[in-house]
Write an enzyme that holds these catalytic residues in place. Structure first.
Site, PDB file in Angstrom:
ATOM      1  N   LYS A 158      69.270  65.246  32.268  1.00  0.00           N
ATOM      2  CA  LYS A 158      68.858  64.834  31.412  1.00  0.00           C
ATOM      3  C   LYS A 158      68.831  63.071  30.682  1.00  0.00           C
ATOM      4  CE  LYS A 158      69.013  67.138  27.435  1.00  0.00           C
ATOM      5  NZ  LYS A 158      69.566  68.086  26.302  1.00  0.00           N
ATOM      6  N   GLU A 200      74.108  68.141  32.242  1.00  0.00           N
ATOM      7  CA  GLU A 200      74.514  69.080  30.999  1.00  0.00           C
ATOM      8  C   GLU A 200      74.140  70.529  31.690  1.00  0.00           C
ATOM      9  OE1 GLU A 200      72.226  69.321  27.411  1.00  0.00           O
ATOM     10  OE2 GLU A 200      73.236  67.872  26.323  1.00  0.00           O
ATOM     11  N   HIS A 208      66.841  76.868  19.740  1.00  0.00           N
ATOM     12  CA  HIS A 208      67.265  76.027  19.253  1.00  0.00           C
ATOM     13  C   HIS A 208      67.278  75.767  17.535  1.00  0.00           C
ATOM     14  CE1 HIS A 208      65.548  71.465  18.683  1.00  0.00           C
ATOM     15  NE2 HIS A 208      65.591  72.314  18.313  1.00  0.00           N
ATOM     16  N   HIS A 235      59.404  71.740  26.551  1.00  0.00           N
ATOM     17  CA  HIS A 235      60.197  72.006  25.453  1.00  0.00           C
ATOM     18  C   HIS A 235      59.614  71.238  24.245  1.00  0.00           C
ATOM     19  CE1 HIS A 235      63.219  72.354  28.985  1.00  0.00           C
ATOM     20  NE2 HIS A 235      62.516  71.318  29.078  1.00  0.00           N
ATOM     21  N   GLU A 287      71.190  66.253  20.483  1.00  0.00           N
ATOM     22  CA  GLU A 287      70.698  65.168  19.997  1.00  0.00           C
ATOM     23  C   GLU A 287      70.526  65.497  18.922  1.00  0.00           C
ATOM     24  OE1 GLU A 287      67.014  63.721  21.017  1.00  0.00           O
ATOM     25  OE2 GLU A 287      66.491  65.647  20.791  1.00  0.00           O
ATOM     26  N   ASN A 289      68.251  63.691  15.269  1.00  0.00           N
ATOM     27  CA  ASN A 289      66.984  62.831  16.103  1.00  0.00           C
ATOM     28  C   ASN A 289      67.316  61.537  14.060  1.00  0.00           C
ATOM     29  OD1 ASN A 289      65.475  63.389  17.912  1.00  0.00           O
ATOM     30  ND2 ASN A 289      64.778  65.458  16.513  1.00  0.00           N
ATOM     31  N   ARG A 291      65.352  60.206  11.628  1.00  0.00           N
ATOM     32  CA  ARG A 291      63.682  60.082  11.493  1.00  0.00           C
ATOM     33  C   ARG A 291      63.363  61.948  10.774  1.00  0.00           C
ATOM     34  NH1 ARG A 291      61.586  63.328  14.751  1.00  0.00           N
ATOM     35  NH2 ARG A 291      62.044  63.557  16.889  1.00  0.00           N
ATOM     36  N   VAL A 294      58.422  66.508  12.685  1.00  0.00           N
ATOM     37  CA  VAL A 294      57.207  67.073  12.303  1.00  0.00           C
ATOM     38  C   VAL A 294      57.128  68.693  11.260  1.00  0.00           C
ATOM     39  CG1 VAL A 294      55.499  68.141  13.765  1.00  0.00           C
ATOM     40  CG2 VAL A 294      56.493  66.267  14.180  1.00  0.00           C
ATOM     41  N   ARG A 337      52.396  74.972  14.109  1.00  0.00           N
ATOM     42  CA  ARG A 337      51.423  73.394  14.974  1.00  0.00           C
ATOM     43  C   ARG A 337      50.116  74.194  15.284  1.00  0.00           C
ATOM     44  NH1 ARG A 337      55.938  69.226  17.383  1.00  0.00           N
ATOM     45  NH2 ARG A 337      57.820  70.070  15.604  1.00  0.00           N
TER      46      ARG A 337
HETATM   47  P1  ADP Z   1      63.843  65.554  24.127  1.00  0.00           P
HETATM   48  O1  ADP Z   1      64.368  64.776  23.187  1.00  0.00           O
HETATM   49  O2  ADP Z   1      63.644  65.511  25.274  1.00  0.00           O
HETATM   50  O3  ADP Z   1      63.061  66.912  23.399  1.00  0.00           O
HETATM   51  P2  ADP Z   1      66.119  67.436  23.728  1.00  0.00           P
HETATM   52  O4  ADP Z   1      67.694  67.028  24.512  1.00  0.00           O
HETATM   53  O5  ADP Z   1      66.269  67.636  22.067  1.00  0.00           O
HETATM   54  O6  ADP Z   1      65.461  66.946  24.063  1.00  0.00           O
HETATM   55  O7  ADP Z   1      65.883  68.727  24.501  1.00  0.00           O
HETATM   56  C1  ADP Z   1      64.958  69.652  24.512  1.00  0.00           C
HETATM   57  C2  ADP Z   1      64.811  70.953  24.387  1.00  0.00           C
HETATM   58  O8  ADP Z   1      64.927  71.135  26.028  1.00  0.00           O
HETATM   59  C3  ADP Z   1      65.773  72.043  23.394  1.00  0.00           C
HETATM   60  O9  ADP Z   1      65.200  71.997  22.772  1.00  0.00           O
HETATM   61  C4  ADP Z   1      65.548  72.559  24.531  1.00  0.00           C
HETATM   62  O10 ADP Z   1      64.682  73.830  24.241  1.00  0.00           O
HETATM   63  C5  ADP Z   1      66.080  72.399  25.986  1.00  0.00           C
HETATM   64  N1  ADP Z   1      67.234  72.314  25.644  1.00  0.00           N
HETATM   65  C6  ADP Z   1      67.193  70.781  25.895  1.00  0.00           C
HETATM   66  N2  ADP Z   1      69.052  70.837  26.891  1.00  0.00           N
HETATM   67  C7  ADP Z   1      69.363  72.388  27.137  1.00  0.00           C
HETATM   68  C8  ADP Z   1      70.675  73.239  28.057  1.00  0.00           C
HETATM   69  N3  ADP Z   1      71.446  72.114  28.232  1.00  0.00           N
HETATM   70  N4  ADP Z   1      70.200  74.270  28.797  1.00  0.00           N
HETATM   71  C9  ADP Z   1      68.835  74.357  27.786  1.00  0.00           C
HETATM   72  N5  ADP Z   1      67.739  74.145  27.192  1.00  0.00           N
HETATM   73  C10 ADP Z   1      67.910  73.020  26.723  1.00  0.00           C
END
Ligand code: ADP
Length: 451
Positions: A158, A200, A208, A235, A287, A289, A291, A294, A337
């Protein structure tokens, strides 16, 4: 309280902020590109300023033009909405250097959470559970290989600066690692100008689930429960619910208590969302956010709170004036959405909307800047409407959403309305039985069936 606020955004979220301001007796200044001269957010605002040509870089991301617009109109504060400059720490600093209030967190907190590695370090120190992975950035492919062996495949590379699902690549086994490493870094470099990446464990069936918080400048932090945003494609979220069909009140209270205590320790202020993956009864932070999101309306519906009003009150220095025990959850809310895209291929479909008819009735809310005769410009995000319903139970909310979808008309362009119809009619969705991978498979089945 502020007398005038500049809204540094467009579309439905600019309208959303305008509506909160109106109800608070605050005048609004809209900014717009030349492509948005006849947009709804410009029509409804008290004043408007054209800040540049269609390209977002030269208009909605044009800091100098936005600050000039605020100065010449005498605005006292700027609300950034989501996207564009909302998570740009430098922008927040410059707004304050111009003697204006930034309606959001401090620049330091935006910076801290904007770098996902620092965000994870901070959460680790606050005792918030994380997905297993690398301790910080990975410098070399060799290092990536070692971490992957330790945490076991599949793994996810990532981008530290990530957002919108970009710079994220899965390696199912060692043979895929080098490619994932290379592509994730290249994507991160192209999208964010920063190729720092981390690793990760790739969870195979998580949901999520995210937590909405508000914090004032007086040490009060309150959470407003969770949103389940597992229904994603590439995603990107398509449907969100509050609460999550997978969570009970005890699990919500436990994570809520941990998060609010942690954020109060670091002095966080304004609105924020902590995103987690939830699998096998465990939360893992991914993570934060810094702000408005949506999908914030589903929280507003179940908690009876106006999150934008609260953001403005906090930025003006007011106290929340209530505590955690005052936050009550009532019923269930779902958001669809609706985007200007082909519902099967997801090809963008900008253009003229001949007829727009919004659904209504008990428990139905539509956040949209559409109107009949409006032309959806090709330059920006494809989101054209958020259809939100609220009902006493999840089953009733689904029935209400199906009824509202039937009523809604967006004629002239393709939209994802037919996809939402099919999702709402699906027995697995209705049973609440889904993970973050469910929608991709659903969409693949639909296109095979030639839907
Ligand atoms: P971004 O900031 O690009 O949106 P995120 O870290 O929020 O990235 O992750 C976006 C989506 O990706 C998550 O909601 C989930 O669906 C998937 N994801 C992120 N990390 C993992 C993980 N370790 N294992 C499986 N899916 C993940």
């Amino acid at each position: 309280m502020f007398k005038k606020i500049l809204i540094a955004n467009r579309g439905e979220i600019a309208l959303r902020v305008h509506r909160a301001c109106q109800e608070m007796g605050i005048r609004t200044v809209a900014v717009h590109s030349t492509a948005d001269a006849s947009a709804m957010h410009v029509r409804l605002a008290d004043e408007s300023v054209c800040i540049g040509p269609p390209s977002a870089r030269e208009s909605y991301l044009n800091v100098a033009a936005i600050l000039s617009a605020a100065t010449i109109t005498g605005a006292e504060a700027i609300h950034p909405g989501y996207g564009f400059l909302s998570e740009n720490a430098r922008f927040a600093e410059m707004v304050e250097a111009h003697g204006l209030a930034f309606i959001g967190p401090t620049a330091d907190h935006i910076r801290m959470m904007g770098d996902k590695i620092t965000a994870k370090d901070t959460m680790r120190q606050l005792g918030v559970p994380l997905v297993p992975g690398s301790d910080g950035a990975l410098e070399t492919l060799e290092e990536a290989r070692e971490v992957a062996e330790k945490i076991k495949y599949p793994v996810l590379i990532k981008a530290a600066a990530g957002g919108g699902g970009r710079g994220m690549k899965v390696a199912q086994h060692e043979g895929e690692l080098e490619e994932a490493w290379r592509v994730a870094r290249a994507e991160a470099k192209a999208a964010f100008g920063d190729d720092a990446v981390y690793m990760e464990k790739y969870l195979d069936r998580p949901r999520h689930i995210e937590l909405q918080i508000l914090a004032d400048n007086h040490g009060n932090v309150v959470h407003f429960g969770e949103r389940d945003c597992s229904l994603q494609r590439r995603h990107q979220k398509l449907v969100e619910e509050a609460g999550s069909p997978a969570l009970d009140a005890a699990a919500r209270d436990a994570i809520g208590a941990q998060v609010t205590a942690g954020l109060s320790k670091i002095g966080y202020r304004n609105a924020g969302t902590l995103e987690f993956l939830w699998q096998d009864g465990q939360f893992s932070f991914i993570e934060m956010n810094t702000r408005l999101q949506v999908e914030h309306p589903v929280t507003e519906m179940v908690c009876g709170v106006d999150l934008v009003r609260e953001q403005i009150r906090i930025a003006a220095g007011e106290k929340l004036g209530y505590g955690q025990s005052d936050v009550r959850f009532s019923g269930h809310a779902i958001e669809c959405r609706v985007t200007a895209e082909n519902p099967v291929t997801f090809a963008p479909s900008p253009g003229k909307v001949n007829t727009y008819h919004a659904p209504g009735g008990l428990g139905v809310r539509v956040d949209s800047a559409l109107y009949s005769g409006y032309s959806v410009p090709p330059h920006y995000d494809s989101l054209v409407a958020k259809l939100v319903v609220h009902a006493p139970t999840r089953a009733e909310a689904i029935a209400r959403m199906r009824r509202a979808l039937e009523e809604m008309v967006v004629d002239g362009i393709s939209t994802t309305l037919p996809l939402h119809h099919r999702i709402m009619a699906d027995p697995e969705f209705q049973a609440g039985d889904y993970t973050i991978h469910w929608l991709e498979r659903f969409v693949a089945r639909q296109s095979e069936a030639g839907a």
